[in-house]
Design a protein around this motif. Sequence first.
Motif, PDB file in Angstrom:
ATOM      1  N   PHE A  12      -0.995   3.922  10.421  1.00 37.89           N
ATOM      2  CA  PHE A  12      -2.008   3.391   9.502  1.00 37.89           C
ATOM      3  C   PHE A  12      -2.012   1.869   9.520  1.00 37.89           C
ATOM      4  N   GLU A  13      -3.158   1.305   9.151  1.00 39.02           N
ATOM      5  CA  GLU A  13      -3.292  -0.132   8.955  1.00 39.02           C
ATOM      6  C   GLU A  13      -4.187  -0.339   7.743  1.00 39.02           C
ATOM      7  N   VAL A  14      -3.708  -1.155   6.808  1.00 40.70           N
ATOM      8  CA  VAL A  14      -4.421  -1.399   5.564  1.00 40.70           C
ATOM      9  C   VAL A  14      -4.919  -2.838   5.555  1.00 40.70           C
ATOM     10  N   PHE A  15      -6.207  -2.998   5.263  1.00 39.88           N
ATOM     11  CA  PHE A  15      -6.869  -4.303   5.263  1.00 39.88           C
ATOM     12  C   PHE A  15      -7.230  -4.698   3.836  1.00 39.88           C
ATOM     13  N   GLY A  16      -7.353  -5.989   3.610  1.00 37.33           N
ATOM     14  CA  GLY A  16      -7.721  -6.517   2.297  1.00 37.33           C
ATOM     15  C   GLY A  16      -6.653  -7.484   1.821  1.00 37.33           C
ATOM     16  N   HIS A  17      -6.548  -7.615   0.502  1.00 39.53           N
ATOM     17  CA  HIS A  17      -5.504  -8.465  -0.089  1.00 39.53           C
ATOM     18  C   HIS A  17      -4.288  -7.569  -0.289  1.00 39.53           C
ATOM     19  N   VAL A  18      -3.457  -7.467   0.773  1.00 41.43           N
ATOM     20  CA  VAL A  18      -2.339  -6.524   0.765  1.00 41.43           C
ATOM     21  C   VAL A  18      -0.993  -7.185   1.087  1.00 41.43           C
ATOM     22  N   GLN A  19      -0.983  -8.489   1.228  1.00 40.14           N
ATOM     23  CA  GLN A  19       0.280  -9.206   1.434  1.00 40.14           C
ATOM     24  C   GLN A  19       0.523 -10.106   0.228  1.00 40.14           C
ATOM     25  N   GLY A  20       1.799 -10.255  -0.142  1.00 35.90           N
ATOM     26  CA  GLY A  20       2.145 -11.068  -1.294  1.00 35.90           C
ATOM     27  C   GLY A  20       1.909 -10.358  -2.612  1.00 35.90           C
ATOM     28  N   VAL A  21       1.716  -9.027  -2.578  1.00 40.54           N
ATOM     29  CA  VAL A  21       1.447  -8.235  -3.786  1.00 40.54           C
ATOM     30  C   VAL A  21       2.358  -7.007  -3.855  1.00 40.54           C
ATOM     31  N   CYS A  22       3.519  -7.098  -3.197  1.00 43.12           N
ATOM     32  CA  CYS A  22       4.523  -6.010  -3.185  1.00 43.12           C
ATOM     33  C   CYS A  22       3.985  -4.707  -2.593  1.00 43.12           C
ATOM     34  N   PHE A  23       3.010  -4.812  -1.697  1.00 40.91           N
ATOM     35  CA  PHE A  23       2.401  -3.603  -1.122  1.00 40.91           C
ATOM     36  C   PHE A  23       3.429  -2.779  -0.359  1.00 40.91           C
ATOM     37  N   ARG A  24       4.279  -3.427   0.429  1.00 38.56           N
ATOM     38  CA  ARG A  24       5.273  -2.680   1.213  1.00 38.56           C
ATOM     39  C   ARG A  24       6.254  -1.954   0.300  1.00 38.56           C
TER      40      ARG A  24
END
Length: 99
Positions: A12-24
């Motif tokens: 999978f690959e997730v696009f958008g504002h997904v870094q710096g928001v504890c997504f991982r």
Amino acid sequence: MSTDRQLLAVDFEVFGHVQGVCFRMFTEKEAARLGLVGWVKNTRGGTVLGQMQGPPDAVERMKAWLSKVGSPGSRITKTSFSNERTLAALELSGFQTRY
């Protein structure tokens, strides 16, 4: 996990504002809750990339989570899934963040 149940692997690959928001971190927690194994990492292009493996019903629930929910501070614009395949046995153990 028993080998008489079908298992799936999906990238999978997730696009958008997904870094710096504890997504991982939230992805790891949700995958563990669903009983999936795999990995997740940030890309230089600002997306989150990963792979999940497990029972088809859990994979489908994780697909929905990656497409619509994510971490509380994230804004997902698109999620792509690729390389879906069946497995005789899990190839990974646990769900980890890769760097």
